[in-house]
Design a protein around this motif. Structure first.
Motif: not given
Length: 336
Positions: A69, A72, A74, A203
């Motif tokens: 997780e 991912h 940024r 998320r």
């Protein structure tokens, strides 16, 4: 479809378990309010960086669990986590610990206990279009009860300060202002945190919590280094790396990092999975009650009758405020 007795029993059991998880979270979170009283000879800054160093280090193994997780996220997400960690963790607890060491605990605790309603009032203007608007007619009685409760506890505590020649009224008033600053930090934090969670519904909430813990670690390390440097070169005297009581400091900071920062959040997440949001919001009051209980136990005395009435008014105000239901905001069409 009609619910059977078995369905109703399972729902009731789920609610009961959720309340138990929320109670556990409140009991754990209340520990952060008594820690500054247990180590009064430690500066609030050292308590702050110590707690969040422990929390950040605990998040390292959790990061391995959530590594897929976290990949991912940024750069903008990590910067967001950094600002949340700075305001919602380090600055908040620095202000809170400084306040508690000056007021003695109860007043700071009841001021922090207003958070559910303060957040609701701020969000009422900020996020009305997204979440609906809370009717002011429902919030006003809650605010009146909260102000009255704080006034009563403040009256009792201020009398105690004036009767104690070792304490100064100016320090006490500064402590109240610092607690108000802590409320401001933790009013801003959940609103900004909710912005990110709403913008990234795909998320993992657990991974986002871990990311904030990881973001806290370098900030706590930098704060620790600055604190030591200030003591060595610019401050009134050198700061001992682990303070005058190293064993007590390390054990207490590890306990806060594990119990309050990690396990407390885990318990709250478990409660949130089992309870309606409206009910879960009301149960934040467990933290305030636990903090008051620990503060009075540490003092070795119970609250004065007036303070007890003030605490009851605070609890009533918070429970009243969080029961308010938002009304949808209907956008008016712009006239041609």
């Amino acid at each position: 479809m009609r619910r059977t007795d078995g369905d109703n029993g399972r729902v009731a059991a789920g609610v009961g378990a959720g309340v138990a998880w929320a109670l556990a979270a409140g009991l754990l979170w209340g520990l952060v309010f008594v820690a500054p009283l247990m180590l009064p000879d430690y500066p609030a800054a050292l308590l702050t960086v110590g707690r969040y160093l422990a929390f950040g280090l605990l998040c390292l193994p959790l990061a391995w669990i959530d590594r897929h997780e976290l990949r991912h996220l940024r750069r903008a997400d990590w910067l967001h986590a950094l600002e949340l960690a700075l305001a919602g963790n380090l600055l908040y607890y620095l202000l809170l610990a400084s306040s508690i060491q000056r007021t003695g605990g109860p007043l700071s605790t009841v001021i922090i206990g207003t958070l559910p309603v303060v957040i609701a009032v701020v969000a009422n203007r900020r996020d009305a279009a997204r979440d609906g608007r809370l009717p002011w007619r429902q919030l006003l009685p809650a605010l009146v009860l909260i102000v009255a409760g704080i006034a009563l506890v403040n009256h009792v505590e201020l009398q105690a300060v004036r009767a104690d020649p070792a304490r100064r009224v100016a320090d006490y008033l500064l402590g109240a202002l610092l607690a108000a600053g802590a409320v401001a930090c933790w009013t801003w934090y959940p609103l900004r945190n909710a912005d990110w969670l709403r913008a990234h519904p795909q998320r993992s909430a657990r991974a986002w919590s871990t990311a904030q813990g990881l973001a806290t670690l370098p900030l706590a390390l930098a704060g620790y280094a600055l604190l030591l440097a200030w003591g060595a070169w610019g401050g009134p005297g050198p700061v001992q790396p682990l303070g005058p009581r190293p064993e007590a400091f390390v054990l207490l900071m590890a306990a806060l990092g594990l119990l309050a920062s990690w396990l407390g959040t885990l318990c709250w997440n478990a409660a949130s999975q089992r309870l309606p949001t409206a009910l879960a919001g009301q149960l934040i009051v467990f933290e305030t009650l636990a903090a008051l209980l620990y503060a009075y136990l540490w003092r070795g005395q119970g609250p004065a009758p007036a303070a007890l009435v003030g605490i009851a008014l605070l609890v009533a105000g918070v429970l009243w405020g969080v029961r308010a239901r938002p009304e949808a905001v209907i956008a008016q069409a712009h006239p041609d």
